[in-house]
Design a protein around this motif. Sequence first.
Motif, PDB file in Angstrom:
ATOM      1  N   GLY A 163      -6.867  -0.009  -6.631  1.00 42.44           N
ATOM      2  CA  GLY A 163      -6.097  -1.241  -6.169  1.00 42.44           C
ATOM      3  C   GLY A 163      -7.150  -2.222  -6.374  1.00 42.44           C
ATOM      4  O   GLY A 163      -8.084  -2.388  -7.095  1.00 42.44           O
ATOM      5  N   VAL A 218      -3.043  -1.407  -2.756  1.00 44.75           N
ATOM      6  CA  VAL A 218      -3.853  -0.228  -2.917  1.00 44.75           C
ATOM      7  C   VAL A 218      -3.047   1.085  -2.816  1.00 44.75           C
ATOM      8  O   VAL A 218      -2.058   1.096  -1.891  1.00 44.75           O
ATOM      9  N   VAL A 252       1.440  -1.483  -7.124  1.00 40.89           N
ATOM     10  CA  VAL A 252       0.327  -1.930  -7.054  1.00 40.89           C
ATOM     11  C   VAL A 252      -0.067  -2.870  -8.143  1.00 40.89           C
ATOM     12  O   VAL A 252      -0.408  -4.073  -7.851  1.00 40.89           O
ATOM     13  N   LEU A 277      -9.963  -4.243  -1.405  1.00 43.09           N
ATOM     14  CA  LEU A 277      -9.522  -3.095  -0.687  1.00 43.09           C
ATOM     15  C   LEU A 277     -10.184  -1.689  -0.647  1.00 43.09           C
ATOM     16  O   LEU A 277     -10.365  -1.001   0.054  1.00 43.09           O
ATOM     17  N   VAL A 278     -10.487  -1.604  -2.062  1.00 40.07           N
ATOM     18  CA  VAL A 278     -11.103  -0.310  -2.439  1.00 40.07           C
ATOM     19  C   VAL A 278     -12.601  -0.230  -1.943  1.00 40.07           C
ATOM     20  O   VAL A 278     -13.106   0.830  -1.348  1.00 40.07           O
ATOM     21  N   TYR A 332       0.743  -0.990  -0.045  1.00 43.18           N
ATOM     22  CA  TYR A 332      -0.103  -0.073   0.135  1.00 43.18           C
ATOM     23  C   TYR A 332       0.898   0.982  -0.157  1.00 43.18           C
ATOM     24  O   TYR A 332       2.028   1.130   0.511  1.00 43.18           O
ATOM     25  N   TYR A 359      -8.194   6.577  -5.210  1.00 41.28           N
ATOM     26  CA  TYR A 359      -8.233   5.468  -4.731  1.00 41.28           C
ATOM     27  C   TYR A 359      -8.302   4.192  -5.599  1.00 41.28           C
ATOM     28  O   TYR A 359      -9.388   3.897  -6.173  1.00 41.28           O
TER      29      TYR A 359
END
Length: 296
Positions: free
Chosen positions: A281, A223, A217, A285-286, A178, A279
Amino acid sequence: MADPNAGAEPTAVAETVLDTVAAVAPDVRAGLPGRRRYLDGENPSGEAVLAADVYADDLLESAIGDVAGVGSYASEERETTVDVGDGPVSVAVDPLDGSSNLKSNNPMGTVVAVYDAPLPASGRDLVAAGFVLYGPVTTMVAGVGAPGDAAIREFLVTDDGEREPLGDVDLPAEPTVYGFGGRVPDWPDDFAAYVDEIEDELKLRYGGAMIADVSQVLSYGGVFAYPALESAPDGKLRLLFEGNPVAYLVEGAGGQSSTGDGSILDREATGLHQRVPVYVGNGDLVERLEAALADS
């Protein structure tokens, strides 16, 4: 000699644009060592400008402007678009993403977005996007086609500016890394809570150049974010030059993008230098990030 792009589909023009950016990349890279000084003034986003930013922008504007089918060129370094032809395709470029890394000799890149519409345009109008990464080797990640339909591929950019295919880019299913921009004290509480949640799961990788961090990523899963900030609710990154092309590439590689509330590609474009929270990824995670922001 016949014009190779006369009457061509926007995707054919886009392929030529990507080839042109690759052809210019060795010259951009070769020009970096002698252009590490800051110039007087700021770009339209209020950022300091290096000689290397202007050099890369001039090279790219000249080369892309010669591509038949391209009607306008826009750059982070220019206040307005430049009319370069009569074609329907618009090209938006961040000539040297992460140029502040030049002093410390860390990676940086060139970002290109090709729209089949006048600017400012929606991410859904993209017909291609890509980035060149000036790392230990020079590579390009790019796709051509409608968002969601384009195969995303990596290329080695040779010393003479040719693209040699290295393979398709698919976001790994098991995320590893990340990287988040902005000053930690400037993060909203909901985003900071999300970071606290995932930092035990992933490894921190953040280098200060969006393209280098997104490349991490795409290579390892995870992310990347440049979030909305307390001092900048719209974040720092530009929708047309950075947010849309990165969303196009990450979504095309099997991931997701978000402004905090839906895909970046669906954000209405209202200005050339418009900013947007970014944002991107792995989907889970998003989605967790969107849920954290929605619960605040």
